[in-house]
Structures are given as structure tokens and as C-alpha cells.
Design a protein around this motif. Sequence first.
Motif, mmCIF file in Angstrom:
data_model
loop_
_atom_site.group_PDB
_atom_site.id
_atom_site.type_symbol
_atom_site.label_atom_id
_atom_site.label_comp_id
_atom_site.label_asym_id
_atom_site.label_seq_id
_atom_site.Cartn_x
_atom_site.Cartn_y
_atom_site.Cartn_z
ATOM 1 N N THR A 167 46.329 51.535 16.804
ATOM 2 C CA THR A 167 46.611 52.050 15.465
ATOM 3 C C THR A 167 45.799 53.315 15.196
ATOM 4 O O THR A 167 46.321 54.292 14.659
ATOM 5 N N ALA A 168 44.529 53.294 15.591
ATOM 6 C CA ALA A 168 43.689 54.467 15.335
ATOM 7 C C ALA A 168 44.279 55.693 16.018
ATOM 8 O O ALA A 168 44.449 56.750 15.388
ATOM 9 N N SER A 169 44.648 55.559 17.308
ATOM 10 C CA SER A 169 45.149 56.749 18.009
ATOM 11 C C SER A 169 46.453 57.237 17.378
ATOM 12 O O SER A 169 46.695 58.443 17.277
ATOM 13 N N GLY A 170 47.297 56.310 16.909
ATOM 14 C CA GLY A 170 48.537 56.722 16.249
ATOM 15 C C GLY A 170 48.268 57.434 14.943
ATOM 16 O O GLY A 170 48.922 58.437 14.616
ATOM 17 N N PHE A 171 47.307 56.956 14.171
ATOM 18 C CA PHE A 171 46.991 57.606 12.894
ATOM 19 C C PHE A 171 46.416 58.999 13.130
ATOM 20 O O PHE A 171 46.689 59.929 12.368
ATOM 21 N N MET B 284 61.171 49.467 20.006
ATOM 22 C CA MET B 284 61.853 50.728 20.292
ATOM 23 C C MET B 284 63.170 50.825 19.523
ATOM 24 O O MET B 284 63.494 51.859 18.942
ATOM 25 N N GLY B 285 63.921 49.728 19.508
ATOM 26 C CA GLY B 285 65.200 49.728 18.812
ATOM 27 C C GLY B 285 65.019 49.981 17.323
ATOM 28 O O GLY B 285 65.693 50.842 16.730
ATOM 29 N N LEU B 286 64.098 49.258 16.706
ATOM 30 C CA LEU B 286 63.889 49.407 15.266
ATOM 31 C C LEU B 286 63.382 50.813 14.939
ATOM 32 O O LEU B 286 63.776 51.417 13.938
ATOM 33 N N LEU B 287 62.532 51.324 15.828
ATOM 34 C CA LEU B 287 61.998 52.657 15.620
ATOM 35 C C LEU B 287 63.122 53.687 15.697
ATOM 36 O O LEU B 287 63.178 54.644 14.907
ATOM 37 N N LEU C 189 60.648 59.996 16.377
ATOM 38 C CA LEU C 189 61.079 60.352 17.728
ATOM 39 C C LEU C 189 59.871 60.454 18.663
ATOM 40 O O LEU C 189 59.896 59.960 19.797
ATOM 41 N N ILE C 190 58.794 61.079 18.164
ATOM 42 C CA ILE C 190 57.591 61.210 19.009
ATOM 43 C C ILE C 190 57.041 59.822 19.351
ATOM 44 O O ILE C 190 56.707 59.533 20.498
ATOM 45 N N ALA C 191 57.002 58.955 18.336
ATOM 46 C CA ALA C 191 56.503 57.594 18.596
ATOM 47 C C ALA C 191 57.364 56.924 19.661
ATOM 48 O O ALA C 191 56.853 56.270 20.575
ATOM 49 N N LEU C 192 58.690 57.132 19.550
ATOM 50 C CA LEU C 192 59.599 56.534 20.519
ATOM 51 C C LEU C 192 59.310 57.065 21.919
ATOM 52 O O LEU C 192 59.306 56.311 22.900
ATOM 53 N N LEU C 193 59.034 58.387 22.003
ATOM 54 C CA LEU C 193 58.751 58.964 23.319
ATOM 55 C C LEU C 193 57.496 58.344 23.939
ATOM 56 O O LEU C 193 57.452 58.089 25.141
ATOM 57 N N PHE C 194 56.495 58.081 23.115
ATOM 58 C CA PHE C 194 55.285 57.436 23.651
ATOM 59 C C PHE C 194 55.621 56.043 24.184
ATOM 60 O O PHE C 194 55.132 55.636 25.241
ATOM 61 N N LEU C 195 56.458 55.318 23.455
ATOM 62 C CA LEU C 195 56.816 53.980 23.924
ATOM 63 C C LEU C 195 57.592 54.055 25.234
ATOM 64 O O LEU C 195 57.362 53.265 26.155
ATOM 65 N N VAL C 196 58.511 55.037 25.310
ATOM 66 C CA VAL C 196 59.270 55.191 26.551
ATOM 67 C C VAL C 196 58.320 55.533 27.697
ATOM 68 O O VAL C 196 58.429 54.995 28.807
ATOM 69 N N GLY C 197 57.349 56.414 27.407
ATOM 70 C CA GLY C 197 56.369 56.785 28.430
ATOM 71 C C GLY C 197 55.627 55.559 28.931
ATOM 72 O O GLY C 197 55.436 55.370 30.145
ATOM 73 N N GLY C 198 55.237 54.683 27.996
ATOM 74 C CA GLY C 198 54.527 53.452 28.385
ATOM 75 C C GLY C 198 55.420 52.572 29.247
ATOM 76 O O GLY C 198 54.980 52.021 30.260
ATOM 77 N N VAL D 115 49.611 54.328 21.155
ATOM 78 C CA VAL D 115 49.803 55.529 20.341
ATOM 79 C C VAL D 115 51.140 55.455 19.607
ATOM 80 O O VAL D 115 51.234 55.708 18.401
ATOM 81 N N GLY D 116 52.196 55.070 20.355
ATOM 82 C CA GLY D 116 53.529 55.001 19.752
ATOM 83 C C GLY D 116 53.552 54.027 18.586
ATOM 84 O O GLY D 116 54.044 54.342 17.488
ATOM 85 N N GLN D 117 52.967 52.842 18.805
ATOM 86 C CA GLN D 117 52.962 51.832 17.748
ATOM 87 C C GLN D 117 52.141 52.313 16.553
ATOM 88 O O GLN D 117 52.542 52.159 15.402
ATOM 89 N N GLY D 118 50.981 52.916 16.841
ATOM 90 C CA GLY D 118 50.115 53.392 15.770
ATOM 91 C C GLY D 118 50.784 54.488 14.960
ATOM 92 O O GLY D 118 50.700 54.511 13.726
#
Lengths: 243, 325
Positions: free
Chosen positions: B171-175, B96-99, B50-59, B16-19
Amino acid sequence: MTQLALVIDLNVCVGCHACVTSCKEWNTSGPAGSMCDDNPYGKDPTGTFFNRVQTYEVGEFPLTETVHFPKSCLHCEDPPCVPVCPTGASYKRESDGIVLVDYDKCIGCRYCSWACPYGAREIDEHQKVMKKCTLCVDRIYDEELPEEERKPACVLACPTSARLFGDVHDSESEISVAIREEGGYQLMPEWGTKPSNHYLPRRKIRKHIHKDELERADNPLNKEQRKPHGPIDAPTLDDSTSW
Amino acid sequence: MNPAFSVIFLTTLIGVGQGLFLALFTGQSYSAVKLLPAATSVEFYSIGGLIALLFLVGGLIASFFHLGHPERAWRAAAMWRTSWLSREVLALPAVMGLLFIYALMHYMEWDIVLFTSEAGAELSVSLIVGILGMLATFALFLCTGMIYACIKFLQEWHTPLTVINYTLLGTASGFVLATAFATYTAPGLLKFFGIWSIIITLTALITRVASLLRNRNIKYKSSAQTAIGVRHTKVKQIAMGMMGGSVNTRDFNHHMSALFFKSIKWVFLVLVFVVPSILIWAGIEEANRTLLFSAFIVQYIGLIAERWFFFAQANHPQNIYYQTV
Ligand code: SF4
Ligand code: SF4
């Protein structure tokens, strides 16, 4: 190059599990700490073992044969479990080809156990690190032990000598000769792992007796008696021909 | 295999975060070349990032539950030359860093336009960070997929479709989340993200069904015969050498009934693909936030089922050695 390995002779294994218990005994008492053993006498005993003896039935009743089949890490020459390890805890020794796990580096991710097609790796559920057969690396080089005892514990324990130990890269070693002359084979060759441990198949000794061997060809009258003899001084056929 | 929830959450959450990041970046690159109204709100990129980052942290947090020794996790970066798992461990913080930089640049509105073409297309520093982030994101999808696809004797996984499905489903879930999120911060982009969500979801449907069909006809290379090396059509295990089970009997089976296993397949096909596509269609027609968020939630639940099925379906050859007590 040296590649230490075991050869297991299925022709003589009687499925007594002596290798299983001696392996556990040696390795649970070693410097790496105990191997877990939960409910050993309870309802669902479970724990970490490096070696298991399994039993298979080949054929269909009444034409069946029971095969006892000891299985431990095969110390593959191209071990798929090693490159997948993210930490380098799993490695193959250059010097003698033993595949080992460094318990101080292992993070317990279990990925290597997914990457072994033989199910030879068992995570220790208490220490949370991956464990597997070490070929008794803490025994075979121990100079405190008398020379003839510098062998894996299972090899010493086997009452039928179904387990042989040596260097498969040395063509004249006992195990190379056994593999070569007794039809040694590898498990699941389809994955290209090149296991170093080999198995010797069941070998049947058969004597074929042909019908003409049951009847004496030189006794056309089928009389069981002493051969009739001519006079002692008369010439015989044996003097002039050979059959 | 026995699906581990830590790994299910790891792979779905980072997906999700990546998408979501890919969605943000797609939005920005379309507006950079003036295909979309320029400068959608600052919040869309910064809070979205920020939300995408939070999903990555969650993962990342979920992944720690999979480890026996999480305190040694840093060691996992060591073997990137050979191990896809190690590569994933490097790619995840890179994304995560680039995001983080990407979101921060948008939030602080630090941006310099480096170059403007005659037609008005702009190349700015944040777009370059976005391109790097996009490359890292695809690298992360590749690593995640290859962890499974590289094990050749897990034949259900050993196909490029594994990597493709991880990429498309994430990607689908992120979109879908970006579409729902756009109702707050970028209502003008609702249709844009909505239609892309449906397109990517339906493409993922095709590739996921392709892998289901492929796996239906799989021919296993290993058998009891090759496992013990006895040439006879009838080889049957009568004892596995233990009575109470071991990790070999616990880790490599899903331990659910065949009916449950089969029904999960239909559950995920409906929840990941059918329901969200309908909800998004309806949601963007009426700009209805509830419908769009439900699309995301339904799809995420479906993805958990999809991942469970992915693991449960893989049949490990070691199971041949563990058939009967
Ligand atoms: S038998 Fe399994 S654990 Fe042992 S070296 Fe081969 S692949 Fe690795
Ligand atoms: S469980 Fe340990 S040895 Fe196995 S892959 Fe993970 S870190 Fe390496």
C-alpha cells in the motif's frame, strides 16, 4: 485403513548406500522417465535422489559414536506438503497412505518442497517437476513379480536388513511389532506431521555383573578345588533344606 | 531460503499495483463524501487504473519465471480449498478484472449515481466497483502473505506480521506512486496523497521493525537432536550423503556472506522508509515531480532489498540435514 511405511533400524545400518543406488536404479528406469543425474563422474555431481544416507557423529572424541542415517519421504499421516500444492499434483492415497506427485499435473512451483520440514522433496531440474520417494508404488503391487519381491527396491537391497516394510496401521505387522517392541520413533515430532516411517534407535546389549557374582558365595575359603565330600552314606544338608 | 527474483518481482510489483488502486479508490471515496474537491480529472482514475493494471500484469509475468511448467499454470486454480497459493492465483485475476472495469468506467465516463444523501454524499456504480476491487485487493494481500505465514516451521514467517507487512508495504509503495502521479493529473490531491504516503510508510516501518525484533529472538523448535532422534547434546553431521550438492543445498540458503546479509537489512530500512519519507515531504512542499518520482523509485529499489531479506532470513529446518559435505 492401510498406511504403508518403512522402518529403518539405525542399530544395524552400516551406511553402505545400497538403498540409495538401488532406489535410483529402479526409479530412473521406471515409466515416469529418468531422474536427472548431471556430471555423475565429474567435478560437481548433482541429481535427483529419493533417498540419501547421511552420517552423524554423536558425542565428543573419544566418546563418539557414528550413526548412519538413511532419509527419504516419511509418507506423513498429516503431510504438510499436500494441502499447500495449488494444483492437486501432490496427494496422499486413501487406499494405502502413500504420498505421491502426479508428474503430469505438477507445475514445478516448488511450494511443496518449502512445506516439507524434512527436505524429502527434490525437484527434477530437467523435467521441472517435483519428485520424491513413491515407496516403489510401481513395484509393490506388480503381480508379475514373485510375491517376496513386491517390496520397495531399497528394502530388497539392504544387506543388513536395516529396512523393513509394511503397514503401520496393522498392529500385528512386522513393522508395528518392531516399532512397539524396539522403541521405534518419528523424526521432528514437534511439527505434528505424524511421519509413517519410523526409526529404531541404537540398542546396546549390556550384561551387568555384580561383585558377588564374581565370587562363589558357597566357597568361603576361596579354594579352587572339588567340593569336599563327607562319607558317601552320611546325611547331607541338601536332603533336608532347599536354599 | 534462497530468494528467487521471480518471486521478489512478483510480490513487489503486484504490491505497487494494489497500493496504487487503493490510493485511487481512497481519493474517489473521499470525494464521494465531499471530503475532497469532487471530480478530480478523469485521467487520474482511468490512467492511474491502467498503470496499476500494468504493475499487476508485470507481477504476473514475473511469476511465470518461477514455474517449471508455466504452460500448466491454469491448473494452479484447482486447490483453492486448501492452498493459499491457489487462492492467490484466483485473487490476482479478480483484482485485475475489477481494476480493468474500474478504469474503463472512468475513462468512458460511464457512471450512474444511485443515491445522494441530504448532505450531498453520492453512491455511484463506479464506487461500488471500487469497493469490490478494494475487497479483492485486500484478499490478494492476505493470500500473498499467507503463502509464507502458513508454513509453521518457517518460524520467521509464521506470524500475522507477515501479512500485515505485505499489506502495508504494498500500500505504501502504491500511495507514493499515486502522489507522484497526481502531479500530472490531480495537483489538488498532492498533499492528500503525500501525507497518506508518509503515514502508511511510517506505519509499515513500525510493523517491519516489529517483525525484525521478533525474529531476532526466535527459538528454533527443531535441532539436530529432533532431526535424527538421538538424545545427546553433541550431534554433528559428518556427511550429507552427496558431494556435489542438490536442490536441498541450493534452494534453501541465500549463499551470501553474513556481512552482505546484515547490510541488506540496513539498506532496506533506509531506502524503504527514511529516504522516501523525506523526499515526499520535500516533494509535496514544492510540488516537485522529480523528488516525488525519485521517492517512488528509491522505495521500490528498497522493497526489492526488503523482499530479498525476507526470504534470506527464513531458516528452513531441512537445512539441519544438509550441514556438511
Ligand atoms: S516427509 Fe515431507 S514430502 Fe514426505 S509426506 Fe512428509 S512432509 Fe511430505
Ligand atoms: S511443485 Fe508441483 S507438486 Fe509441488 S506444490 Fe508445486 S505443483 Fe504441487
